[in-house]
Design a protein around this motif. Structure first.
Motif, PDB file in Angstrom:
ATOM      1  N   HIS A  22      15.487 -31.973 -51.382  1.00  0.00           N
ATOM      2  CA  HIS A  22      14.277 -32.655 -51.849  1.00  0.00           C
ATOM      3  C   HIS A  22      13.345 -31.637 -52.496  1.00  0.00           C
ATOM      4  N   GLU A  23      12.473 -32.154 -53.362  1.00  0.00           N
ATOM      5  CA  GLU A  23      11.525 -31.280 -54.040  1.00  0.00           C
ATOM      6  C   GLU A  23      10.630 -30.578 -53.026  1.00  0.00           C
ATOM      7  N   ARG A  24      10.340 -29.336 -53.298  1.00  0.00           N
ATOM      8  CA  ARG A  24       9.490 -28.447 -52.486  1.00  0.00           C
ATOM      9  C   ARG A  24      10.176 -27.932 -51.235  1.00  0.00           C
ATOM     10  N   ALA A  25      11.448 -28.234 -51.040  1.00  0.00           N
ATOM     11  CA  ALA A  25      12.184 -27.660 -49.907  1.00  0.00           C
ATOM     12  C   ALA A  25      12.310 -26.157 -50.138  1.00  0.00           C
ATOM     13  N   VAL A  26      12.152 -25.391 -49.083  1.00  0.00           N
ATOM     14  CA  VAL A  26      12.288 -23.942 -49.166  1.00  0.00           C
ATOM     15  C   VAL A  26      13.607 -23.554 -48.506  1.00  0.00           C
ATOM     16  N   LEU A  27      14.357 -22.706 -49.207  1.00  0.00           N
ATOM     17  CA  LEU A  27      15.685 -22.307 -48.753  1.00  0.00           C
ATOM     18  C   LEU A  27      15.829 -20.795 -48.833  1.00  0.00           C
ATOM     19  N   GLU A  28      16.737 -20.281 -48.038  1.00  0.00           N
ATOM     20  CA  GLU A  28      17.194 -18.913 -48.222  1.00  0.00           C
ATOM     21  C   GLU A  28      18.593 -19.044 -48.813  1.00  0.00           C
ATOM     22  N   ILE A  29      18.781 -18.459 -49.990  1.00  0.00           N
ATOM     23  CA  ILE A  29      20.082 -18.603 -50.644  1.00  0.00           C
ATOM     24  C   ILE A  29      20.702 -17.240 -50.897  1.00  0.00           C
ATOM     25  N   THR A  30      22.024 -17.239 -50.937  1.00  0.00           N
ATOM     26  CA  THR A  30      22.791 -16.046 -51.286  1.00  0.00           C
ATOM     27  C   THR A  30      23.584 -16.372 -52.544  1.00  0.00           C
ATOM     28  N   VAL A  31      23.454 -15.484 -53.536  1.00  0.00           N
ATOM     29  CA  VAL A  31      24.107 -15.674 -54.825  1.00  0.00           C
ATOM     30  C   VAL A  31      24.990 -14.465 -55.104  1.00  0.00           C
ATOM     31  N   GLU A  32      26.193 -14.745 -55.578  1.00  0.00           N
ATOM     32  CA  GLU A  32      27.094 -13.669 -55.990  1.00  0.00           C
ATOM     33  C   GLU A  32      27.742 -14.079 -57.304  1.00  0.00           C
ATOM     34  N   ALA A  33      27.660 -13.210 -58.282  1.00  0.00           N
ATOM     35  CA  ALA A  33      28.247 -13.463 -59.603  1.00  0.00           C
ATOM     36  C   ALA A  33      27.775 -14.801 -60.166  1.00  0.00           C
ATOM     37  N   SER A  34      26.472 -15.047 -60.058  1.00  0.00           N
ATOM     38  CA  SER A  34      25.841 -16.280 -60.562  1.00  0.00           C
ATOM     39  C   SER A  34      26.347 -17.551 -59.893  1.00  0.00           C
ATOM     40  N   GLU A  35      26.929 -17.430 -58.711  1.00  0.00           N
ATOM     41  CA  GLU A  35      27.400 -18.582 -57.945  1.00  0.00           C
ATOM     42  C   GLU A  35      26.688 -18.637 -56.599  1.00  0.00           C
ATOM     43  N   LEU A  36      26.301 -19.848 -56.201  1.00  0.00           N
ATOM     44  CA  LEU A  36      25.685 -20.034 -54.893  1.00  0.00           C
ATOM     45  C   LEU A  36      26.740 -19.868 -53.815  1.00  0.00           C
ATOM     46  N   CYS A  37      26.514 -18.943 -52.896  1.00  0.00           N
ATOM     47  CA  CYS A  37      27.449 -18.714 -51.792  1.00  0.00           C
ATOM     48  C   CYS A  37      26.987 -19.424 -50.526  1.00  0.00           C
ATOM     49  N   GLU A  38      25.708 -19.310 -50.229  1.00  0.00           N
ATOM     50  CA  GLU A  38      25.144 -19.903 -49.017  1.00  0.00           C
ATOM     51  C   GLU A  38      23.745 -20.411 -49.313  1.00  0.00           C
ATOM     52  N   ALA A  39      23.350 -21.445 -48.562  1.00  0.00           N
ATOM     53  CA  ALA A  39      21.989 -21.959 -48.643  1.00  0.00           C
ATOM     54  C   ALA A  39      21.585 -22.448 -47.266  1.00  0.00           C
ATOM     55  N   GLU A  40      20.459 -21.964 -46.794  1.00  0.00           N
ATOM     56  CA  GLU A  40      19.936 -22.367 -45.488  1.00  0.00           C
ATOM     57  C   GLU A  40      18.542 -22.946 -45.686  1.00  0.00           C
ATOM     58  N   TYR A  41      18.346 -24.160 -45.193  1.00  0.00           N
ATOM     59  CA  TYR A  41      17.046 -24.817 -45.268  1.00  0.00           C
ATOM     60  C   TYR A  41      16.087 -24.151 -44.289  1.00  0.00           C
ATOM     61  N   LEU A  42      14.851 -23.911 -44.725  1.00  0.00           N
ATOM     62  CA  LEU A  42      13.833 -23.280 -43.888  1.00  0.00           C
ATOM     63  C   LEU A  42      12.715 -24.291 -43.627  1.00  0.00           C
ATOM     64  N   PRO A  43      12.877 -25.143 -42.612  1.00  0.00           N
ATOM     65  CA  PRO A  43      11.903 -26.225 -42.384  1.00  0.00           C
ATOM     66  C   PRO A  43      10.501 -25.745 -42.042  1.00  0.00           C
ATOM     67  N   GLU A  44      10.375 -24.655 -41.294  1.00  0.00           N
ATOM     68  CA  GLU A  44       9.041 -24.179 -40.912  1.00  0.00           C
ATOM     69  C   GLU A  44       8.257 -23.710 -42.133  1.00  0.00           C
ATOM     70  N   ILE A  45       8.911 -22.994 -43.020  1.00  0.00           N
ATOM     71  CA  ILE A  45       8.232 -22.513 -44.230  1.00  0.00           C
ATOM     72  C   ILE A  45       7.915 -23.684 -45.149  1.00  0.00           C
ATOM     73  N   THR A  46       8.843 -24.629 -45.261  1.00  0.00           N
ATOM     74  CA  THR A  46       8.610 -25.819 -46.079  1.00  0.00           C
ATOM     75  C   THR A  46       7.361 -26.546 -45.583  1.00  0.00           C
ATOM     76  N   GLN A  47       7.262 -26.761 -44.284  1.00  0.00           N
ATOM     77  CA  GLN A  47       6.114 -27.467 -43.702  1.00  0.00           C
ATOM     78  C   GLN A  47       4.828 -26.674 -43.884  1.00  0.00           C
ATOM     79  N   SER A  48       4.889 -25.379 -43.672  1.00  0.00           N
ATOM     80  CA  SER A  48       3.709 -24.532 -43.815  1.00  0.00           C
ATOM     81  C   SER A  48       3.170 -24.585 -45.248  1.00  0.00           C
ATOM     82  N   ARG A  49       4.062 -24.524 -46.221  1.00  0.00           N
ATOM     83  CA  ARG A  49       3.631 -24.580 -47.621  1.00  0.00           C
ATOM     84  C   ARG A  49       3.047 -25.946 -47.963  1.00  0.00           C
TER      85      ARG A  49
END
Length: 91
Positions: free
Chosen positions: A45-72
């Motif tokens: 969803h829009e404004r969701a905050v994630l920690e992502i890992t990218v390798e060779a311009s490809e998304l490897c991992e994505a973790e949703y960060l609910p506390e940061i999303t709510q704080s923002r």
């Protein structure tokens, strides 16, 4: 090279492509487009905050960060409330 970023979902285009704004030291440094289904369900969803890992311009991992999303979200609402109060006091 593998890189890790904090990313905010800026928008979802045609219900398919998530436009992520990549951050470094609280500044937007790049944009990364990814199929929305590659993101965790709770972060599709829009404004969701994630920690992502990218390798060779490809998304490897994505973790949703609910506390940061709510704080923002709360910070943005507080700013809007302050601005609306300041404007109403001018009348």
């Amino acid at each position: 090279m593998t890189e890790t970023y904090i990313a905010t979902v800026d928008r979802i285009v045609d219900g398919q492509t998530a436009v992520l704004l990549l951050e470094d030291d609280d500044e937007t440094v790049d944009q990364f487009d990814v199929d929305v289904t590659r993101l965790p369900a709770e972060g599709q969803h829009e404004r969701a905050v994630l920690e992502i890992t990218v390798e060779a311009s490809e998304l490897c991992e994505a973790e949703y960060l609910p506390e940061i999303t709510q704080s923002r979200k709360e910070s943005a609402q507080e700013r809007l409330n302050r601005l609306s109060t300041e404007l109403s006091e001018r009348d």
